[in-house]
Design a protein around this motif. Structure first.
Motif, PDB file in Angstrom:
ATOM      1  N   GLU A 369       0.824  -1.202   0.000  1.00 26.89           N
ATOM      2  CA  GLU A 369       0.000   0.000   0.000  1.00 26.89           C
ATOM      3  C   GLU A 369       0.872   1.271   0.000  1.00 26.89           C
ATOM      4  O   GLU A 369       0.560   2.250  -0.670  1.00 26.89           O
ATOM      5  N   ILE A 370       1.965   1.235   0.731  1.00 31.77           N
ATOM      6  CA  ILE A 370       2.891   2.390   0.729  1.00 31.77           C
ATOM      7  C   ILE A 370       3.408   2.604  -0.693  1.00 31.77           C
ATOM      8  O   ILE A 370       3.409   3.709  -1.216  1.00 31.77           O
ATOM      9  N   ASP A 371       3.787   1.505  -1.321  1.00 30.09           N
ATOM     10  CA  ASP A 371       4.326   1.562  -2.685  1.00 30.09           C
ATOM     11  C   ASP A 371       3.262   2.078  -3.653  1.00 30.09           C
ATOM     12  O   ASP A 371       3.523   2.940  -4.497  1.00 30.09           O
ATOM     13  N   ARG A 372       2.051   1.563  -3.524  1.00 27.50           N
ATOM     14  CA  ARG A 372       0.953   1.949  -4.430  1.00 27.50           C
ATOM     15  C   ARG A 372       0.691   3.455  -4.319  1.00 27.50           C
ATOM     16  O   ARG A 372       0.625   4.170  -5.317  1.00 27.50           O
ATOM     17  N   ARG A 373       0.598   3.928  -3.086  1.00 30.15           N
ATOM     18  CA  ARG A 373       0.301   5.354  -2.890  1.00 30.15           C
ATOM     19  C   ARG A 373       1.447   6.238  -3.380  1.00 30.15           C
ATOM     20  O   ARG A 373       1.213   7.290  -3.954  1.00 30.15           O
ATOM     21  N   PHE A 374       2.662   5.769  -3.131  1.00 31.01           N
ATOM     22  CA  PHE A 374       3.806   6.575  -3.571  1.00 31.01           C
ATOM     23  C   PHE A 374       3.828   6.646  -5.102  1.00 31.01           C
ATOM     24  O   PHE A 374       3.992   7.713  -5.697  1.00 31.01           O
ATOM     25  N   LYS A 375       3.625   5.519  -5.733  1.00 29.24           N
ATOM     26  CA  LYS A 375       3.625   5.494  -7.201  1.00 29.24           C
ATOM     27  C   LYS A 375       2.514   6.385  -7.749  1.00 29.24           C
ATOM     28  O   LYS A 375       2.700   7.100  -8.740  1.00 29.24           O
ATOM     29  N   LYS A 376       1.379   6.360  -7.072  1.00 29.85           N
ATOM     30  CA  LYS A 376       0.246   7.188  -7.514  1.00 29.85           C
ATOM     31  C   LYS A 376       0.615   8.667  -7.428  1.00 29.85           C
ATOM     32  O   LYS A 376       0.319   9.457  -8.327  1.00 29.85           O
ATOM     33  N   SER A 377       1.303   9.006  -6.368  1.00 26.89           N
ATOM     34  CA  SER A 377       1.676  10.422  -6.191  1.00 26.89           C
ATOM     35  C   SER A 377       2.664  10.886  -7.264  1.00 26.89           C
ATOM     36  O   SER A 377       2.866  12.077  -7.457  1.00 26.89           O
ATOM     37  N   LEU A 378       3.276   9.933  -7.944  1.00 26.60           N
ATOM     38  CA  LEU A 378       4.257  10.299  -8.973  1.00 26.60           C
ATOM     39  C   LEU A 378       3.627  10.428 -10.359  1.00 26.60           C
ATOM     40  O   LEU A 378       4.265  10.911 -11.293  1.00 26.60           O
ATOM     41  N   GLN A 379       2.368  10.009 -10.447  1.00 25.87           N
ATOM     42  CA  GLN A 379       1.750   9.899 -11.774  1.00 25.87           C
ATOM     43  C   GLN A 379       1.703  11.192 -12.579  1.00 25.87           C
ATOM     44  O   GLN A 379       1.786  11.174 -13.802  1.00 25.87           O
ATOM     45  N   GLN A 380       1.578  12.317 -11.882  1.00 27.56           N
ATOM     46  CA  GLN A 380       1.476  13.606 -12.582  1.00 27.56           C
ATOM     47  C   GLN A 380       2.795  13.985 -13.273  1.00 27.56           C
ATOM     48  O   GLN A 380       2.805  14.831 -14.145  1.00 27.56           O
ATOM     49  N   GLU A 382       6.391  13.528 -15.391  1.00 33.21           N
ATOM     50  CA  GLU A 382       6.883  12.733 -16.523  1.00 33.21           C
ATOM     51  C   GLU A 382       8.223  12.120 -16.155  1.00 33.21           C
ATOM     52  O   GLU A 382       9.256  12.772 -16.212  1.00 33.21           O
ATOM     53  N   LEU A 383       8.162  10.880 -15.736  1.00 25.00           N
ATOM     54  CA  LEU A 383       9.402  10.227 -15.283  1.00 25.00           C
ATOM     55  C   LEU A 383       9.785   9.130 -16.261  1.00 25.00           C
ATOM     56  O   LEU A 383       8.910   8.398 -16.742  1.00 25.00           O
ATOM     57  N   GLU A 385      11.866   5.632 -17.476  1.00 19.98           N
ATOM     58  CA  GLU A 385      11.888   4.280 -16.912  1.00 19.98           C
ATOM     59  C   GLU A 385      12.904   4.134 -15.778  1.00 19.98           C
ATOM     60  O   GLU A 385      12.618   3.546 -14.742  1.00 19.98           O
ATOM     61  N   GLU A 386      14.071   4.717 -16.022  1.00 19.71           N
ATOM     62  CA  GLU A 386      15.139   4.638 -15.030  1.00 19.71           C
ATOM     63  C   GLU A 386      14.684   5.270 -13.705  1.00 19.71           C
ATOM     64  O   GLU A 386      14.889   4.715 -12.626  1.00 19.71           O
ATOM     65  N   ALA A 387      14.033   6.419 -13.805  1.00 19.76           N
ATOM     66  CA  ALA A 387      13.563   7.103 -12.599  1.00 19.76           C
ATOM     67  C   ALA A 387      12.514   6.258 -11.889  1.00 19.76           C
ATOM     68  O   ALA A 387      12.574   6.076 -10.666  1.00 19.76           O
ATOM     69  N   LEU A 388      11.590   5.721 -12.649  1.00 14.60           N
ATOM     70  CA  LEU A 388      10.542   4.905 -12.026  1.00 14.60           C
ATOM     71  C   LEU A 388      11.138   3.684 -11.335  1.00 14.60           C
ATOM     72  O   LEU A 388      10.695   3.281 -10.261  1.00 14.60           O
ATOM     73  N   HIS A 389      12.176   3.156 -11.967  1.00 12.78           N
ATOM     74  CA  HIS A 389      12.865   2.010 -11.368  1.00 12.78           C
ATOM     75  C   HIS A 389      13.496   2.414 -10.023  1.00 12.78           C
ATOM     76  O   HIS A 389      13.333   1.731  -9.008  1.00 12.78           O
ATOM     77  N   LYS A 390      14.173   3.548 -10.034  1.00 12.65           N
ATOM     78  CA  LYS A 390      14.841   4.001  -8.800  1.00 12.65           C
ATOM     79  C   LYS A 390      13.838   4.382  -7.705  1.00 12.65           C
ATOM     80  O   LYS A 390      14.191   4.447  -6.522  1.00 12.65           O
ATOM     81  N   LEU A 391      12.607   4.686  -8.104  1.00 16.73           N
ATOM     82  CA  LEU A 391      11.625   5.161  -7.135  1.00 16.73           C
ATOM     83  C   LEU A 391      10.656   4.075  -6.669  1.00 16.73           C
ATOM     84  O   LEU A 391       9.762   4.349  -5.881  1.00 16.73           O
ATOM     85  N   SER A 392      10.840   2.855  -7.173  1.00 18.43           N
ATOM     86  CA  SER A 392       9.853   1.853  -6.760  1.00 18.43           C
ATOM     87  C   SER A 392      10.327   1.077  -5.546  1.00 18.43           C
ATOM     88  O   SER A 392      11.498   0.706  -5.436  1.00 18.43           O
TER      89      SER A 392
END
Ligand code: GLG
Length: 795
Positions: A369-380, A382-383, A385-392
């Motif tokens: 749930e922490i991961d889901r919410r954090f990822k959701k907060s990033l949706q706005q 433009e990141l 692939e590399e950034a998304l990888h580092k942030l998951s």
């Protein structure tokens, strides 16, 4: 007239007589132990009373390791009783130093990380700050190292003694920890509630150890948890023998590696055990509303090992205290802060999701749930692939504890300036961009009460004679020694003390290892865990080169040097173990050669630990801090050696950079590539060690000898080492830095030829070392992160 010494003697003798046995050292130890515990207990009660009355905010330092070293002598020093007791015992015909030798050191840590935690709790108490340590009470500390035919062997170490334990069992504060079970969602009074059915229960029993601050003013607590069978009924308990065995295993032994995150279920059990037990006690015994937790408690997680504290605190707040997700998240992320100690990939803390899911099903849901919410907060945003990888936090079935730790805490720090910069600009760049004010630096420190007052009583005395005693409370005042750096008689006294400490080390080694060392040689000391990046290999290759030169060149007759090594390798780290064997092989070859032996001596100190360090560090002339730049987050041995007047031969890595800044590069021997260069090579994969070998005939000769087996004893081989240097492209840049390392050693020889100038440089190092006291570090944490208030004490 009243005299503390006479009082002590009287009481000591009465107690000894009451025991009615012979006056053995063992009995003296027991008696002194009891007396010290009583002195401490009074002050401990008093501190606890003050804490209850004042209700100030407290810090809890969660750490999977606390490498505290022997406690008896340190407690006497911090109580200010050491000299009195020593003189009293002298008059009774007993030697305090002999008595101290009877204590088994609790080896509850591997190296820097665990020792740092020990220095920190010492500083917290000494600054009068309300901060306690929470850790695990491993029955077996770090293994005892012996060499058999030059190979490291590992024996289990038992430190717990039934008679006079350093800690107190607190049965009444036991809590239960649950593992496994099935998730069920039930309808509760306030809506849906998550339950875990049929878990396996384990009891956590706290053992409290006093942490005596300077002048005995504040005595804080180091609470270590022990796993025992729970009284709760549950299905798995029926096979009692199995259950009992599995339970005992949780705190049975320390994992003997701090740079490899073993993805093992037992390790995960340990980590959760520490987090859950500690958090439950903090919440159970609070005197404030649950919403006020962040104003009343700060929790510092020492590396990612206790990062489960984040989801566990969420669980307790939501499931047990009926808070909403948002409330719980707000509280958690204002209570917990995280220290990163490494950028080594293999130590970053990664878990297979399935393992967490099965052992800690509820915790897994929360992390998801922490991961889901954090990822959701990033949706706005433009990141890429590399950034998304580092942030998951969760990715491809893996949970990354370092990312979880950053997302779930309010402050994140590195442990030296360079390391923090690397975190912010590279390793955790994307996280730093998401949380721009979270990252900060807190350069490590060491407690000068152990590393100077205790380990080097003589040097401490000399310093006090010169600048008065105020430096003991305010170590930055060591800078006043600058005025003595050119004072002839002071320098002579310093040299005399260095010689004395060398004698102490020699005596100790003679007694323990039966080796005889030349007191007039240069003591060059390389002490730390064995790891590729710490480059013990570079040191020993250099010794081989010196040997070759002596044999080859009749004009090369350098001043005698003794090269000391000390350190353990993780039992599963094959390369490091081969380096250990190679050092022992080189040692026997060099030491048994009549010509070489006049100039070189190699001594491998068996079973390096805190106690050995207290002998080695004060005796050092040269401090080897030669890690590949960018790899050593900080290092703390470098600080201890500097504070004892050793000169550093080192790279621009970790806290070395700040050491050079403080003391000036002219008072150290700096060499090798910078971090940026190393990282550039790594990125481009453009380093080719063969080019070095082809262009440097001495290095080429060394490699040839290695391949031919000239540095093996027939039984061992060095295939791993050669393989790493050649086929694996020398990942730690040993050959690349080798020539500049060897030049730095030549500079050392030149400088040592002028004893008074050398001593001046040593004194400048001591004078510049005050900033590396952990009192400074802790004060900075308190100001910037924990916001603690000093409680005035009556002592
Ligand atoms: C780590 C690092 C050291 C650091 C220590 C304390 O490798 O460079 O000094 O923590 O922060 N695992 C360690 O020992």
């Amino acid at each position: 007239m009243f005299s503390y010494k006479e009082e002590f003697k009287k009481s000591f003798v009465t107690r000894m007589e009451r025991k009615g046995m012979e006056k053995t050292a063992e009995l003296a130890y027991e008696t002194l132990w009891e007396m010290t515990q009583e002195w401490i207990q009074k002050r401990w009660n008093r501190t606890n009373q003050l804490y209850r009355d004042n209700n100030e905010k407290k810090l809890y330092y969660f750490s999977i390791e606390f490498l505290i070293g022997r406690v008896l002598g340190q407690n006497l020093i911090n109580l200010n009783f050491y000299d009195t007791v020593k003189e009293g015992l002298d008059e009774l015909g007993l030697q305090l130093s002999e008595i101290e030798e009877l204590e088994t050191e609790p080896g509850l840590g591997n190296g820097g990380l665990g020792r740092l935690a020990a220095c920190f709790v010492d500083s917290l108490a000494s600054l009068g700050l309300p901060g306690h340590g929470y850790g695990l009470r491993y029955k077996g500390g770090l293994f005892t190292q012996h060499f058999v035919n030059g190979y490291q062997t590992e024996q289990p170490t038992q430190w717990i003694q039934q008679e006079h334990n350093v800690d107190i069992r607190r049965e009444e504060l036991a809590v239960d920890i649950s593992y496994y079970g099935e998730i069920q969602v039930v309808m509760g009074l306030d809506g849906l509630k998550v339950n875990v059915e049929n878990p396996e229960w384990v009891k956590a029993i706290p053992y409290d150890m006093p942490v005596v601050g300077a002048n005995g003013g504040t005595v804080n607590t180091l609470r270590l948890w022990q796993a025992e069978v729970s009284d709760r009924p549950f299905p798995g308990r029926e096979d009692y023998a199995v259950y009992e065995h599995e339970t005992a295993k949780i705190t049975d032994r320390l994992y003997p590696d701090d740079s490899l995150e073993a993805g093992k279920i037992l390790r995960l059990k340990q980590q959760y055990f520490l987090c859950s037990a500690s958090l439950q006690t903090i919440l159970n015994n609070r005197s404030f509303s649950i919403e006020a937790l962040p104003e009343n408690a700060a929790i510092q997680i020492n590396d990612t090992h206790p990062a489960l504290a984040i989801p566990e605190l969420m669980r307790l707040l939501i499931d047990d205290h009926a808070l909403s997700w948002d409330q719980a998240w707000d509280i958690t992320t204002r209570t917990i802060s995280y220290t990163n100690h490494t950028i080594l990939e293999e130590a970053m803390g990664k878990w297979d999701s399935r393992l967490i899911q099965s052992l800690l099903p509820r915790i897994y849901l929360i992390i998801e749930e922490i991961d889901r919410r954090f990822k959701k907060s990033l949706q706005q945003q433009e990141l890429d692939e590399e950034a998304l990888h580092k942030l998951s936090i969760i990715e491809n079935g893996t949970i990354k504890m370092a990312v979880l730790a950053v997302v779930g805490s309010y402050k994140v720090n590195g442990v030296a300036k360079l390391h923090t910069e690397i975190l912010k600009k590279r390793e955790m760049k994307e996280l730093n961009e998401q949380f721009p004010n979270k990252f900060h630096n807190k350069t490590n420190g060491i407690t000068h009460r152990r590393w100077l007052l205790k380990a080097n009583h003589e040097l401490s005395g000399l310093i006090t004679e010169a600048i008065g005693p105020r430096w003991i409370k305010e170590p930055e005042r060591l800078s006043e020694l600058h005025y003595f750096a050119q004072n002839h008689s002071f320098l002579q006294d310093f040299q005399a003390i260095k010689s004395l400490k060398k004698e102490h080390l020699i005596h100790h080694l003679q007694r323990n290892q039966n080796v005889v060392v030349d007191p007039d040689s240069i003591f060059d000391i390389h002490i730390k865990r064995f790891h590729g990046y710490k480059r013990q290999l570079m040191n020993i290759l250099h010794i081989q080169m010196l040997y070759d030169r002596i044999k080859r060149d009749p004009t090369y007759r350098p001043y005698p040097r003794t090269f000391f090594f000390g350190g353990k390798a993780a039992p599963s780290y094959h390369f490091a173990k081969q380096v250990i064997k190679m050092i022992n092989t080189v040692a026997s070859k060099v030491n048994s050669d009549p010509l070489a032996r006049k100039h070189l001596h190699v001594v491998f100190v068996e079973n390096y630990n805190v106690t050995q360090a207290e002998y080695l560090i004060p005796a050092a002339d040269v401090s080897e801090q030669i890690s590949t730049a960018s790899k050593e987050a900080s290092g703390t041995g470098n600080m201890k050696l500097m504070m004892n007047g050793a000169l550093t031969i080192g790279t621009f890595d970790g806290a070395n950079v700040e050491i050079f800044e403080e003391v000036g590069q002219e008072n150290a021997f700096v060499f090798g590539m910078r971090a940026e260069q190393v990282m550039q090579y790594e990125k481009e994969k453009s380093y080719n060690p063969k080019e070095i070998i082809d262009s440097d005939s001495e290095i080429a000769q060394l490699m040839e000898e290695l391949i031919k087996g000239e540095w093996t004893d027939g039984k061992n081989n060095v295939d791993f080492i050669v393989g790493q240097l050649m086929e694996d492209s020398d990942p730690y840049f040993v050959l690349k830095d080798f020539r500049s390392y060897s030049k730095a050693h030549e500079q050392i020889l030149k400088a040592y030829a002028h004893p008074e100038k050398w001593a001046e440089m040593c004194v400048k190092n001591i004078a510049a070392s005050g900033i590396f006291s952990s009192d400074r570090t802790i004060q900075q944490y308190s100001n910037d992160v924990w916001h603690l208030t000093k409680i005035p004490s009556i002592y």
